[in-house]
Structures are given as C-alpha cells and as structure tokens.
Write a protein that holds these residues in place. Structure first.
Motif, PDB file in Angstrom:
ATOM      1  N   CYS A   1      -3.522   8.091   1.171  1.00 49.61           N
ATOM      2  CA  CYS A   1      -2.651   9.392   1.580  1.00 49.61           C
ATOM      3  C   CYS A   1      -3.570  10.582   1.257  1.00 49.61           C
ATOM      4  O   CYS A   1      -3.927  10.687  -0.075  1.00 49.61           O
TER       5      CYS A   1
ATOM      6  N   CYS B   1      -0.678  12.683  -1.739  1.00 53.39           N
ATOM      7  CA  CYS B   1      -0.509  11.898  -2.789  1.00 53.39           C
ATOM      8  C   CYS B   1      -1.611  10.986  -3.621  1.00 53.39           C
ATOM      9  O   CYS B   1      -1.597  10.673  -4.860  1.00 53.39           O
TER      10      CYS B   1
ATOM     11  N   TYR C   1      -2.331   2.770   0.623  1.00 50.56           N
ATOM     12  CA  TYR C   1      -1.233   1.859   1.101  1.00 50.56           C
ATOM     13  C   TYR C   1      -1.904   1.065   1.994  1.00 50.56           C
ATOM     14  O   TYR C   1      -3.031   1.265   2.594  1.00 50.56           O
TER      15      TYR C   1
ATOM     16  N   CYS D   1       1.102   9.553   4.107  1.00 51.24           N
ATOM     17  CA  CYS D   1       2.094   8.483   3.979  1.00 51.24           C
ATOM     18  C   CYS D   1       3.502   8.907   4.437  1.00 51.24           C
ATOM     19  O   CYS D   1       3.878  10.269   4.346  1.00 51.24           O
TER      20      CYS D   1
ATOM     21  N   CYS E   1       5.368  11.302   1.946  1.00 48.19           N
ATOM     22  CA  CYS E   1       4.868  12.755   1.905  1.00 48.19           C
ATOM     23  C   CYS E   1       5.030  13.520   3.160  1.00 48.19           C
ATOM     24  O   CYS E   1       5.413  14.717   3.276  1.00 48.19           O
TER      25      CYS E   1
HETATM   26 ZN   LIG Z   1       1.580  10.133   0.122  1.00 51.33          ZN
END
Ligand SMILES: [Zn+2]
Length: 60
Positions: A8, A11, A15, A39, A42
């Motif tokens: 991401c 952040c 993932y 993501c 976010c």
């Molecule tokens: Zn994120």
C-alpha cells in the motif's frame, strides 16, 4: 485462488491481493517486484477525509 503481494502506498503494509480484488489485474500487470496499490482501509480513509474537507471549505 491466485494472489499477488502488493504494498500500500499510504500505510506501507504489504497485502496479499486475491484474484477477485478490483485491482488484481492492474497489480499483476505492474512490472515490479512488489506492485503498489491503495489498500481498502486507506482508500476508505482518504474518501472519508476528502468528504470532511469538502464540508469545511468552500471551493475556490
Ligand atoms: Zn493502506
């Protein structure tokens, strides 16, 4: 189910994005070792924050 590991941009977490995710095709096409995306957490937060800003400030 196929998965791609993607990081991401906001952040910085990595993932496992599954085949049925809306960005999966885009991510698997990125010619990077670790593709990047935003993501769900976010993107929800960004959407919420931009809604809040719109309420506070009038457009110029
Ligand atoms: Zn994120």
């Amino acid at each position: 189910m196929k998965q791609v590991a993607a990081r991401c941009l906001l952040c910085g977490k990595t993932y496992d994005v599954e085949e049925d995710h809306k960005d999966f095709k885009k991510l698997s096409e990125q010619a990077k070792e670790v593709p990047s995306f935003i993501c769900d957490f976010c993107s929800n937060r960004v959407r919420h924050e931009s809604d809040e800003k719109r309420k506070e400030k009038k457009p110029i």
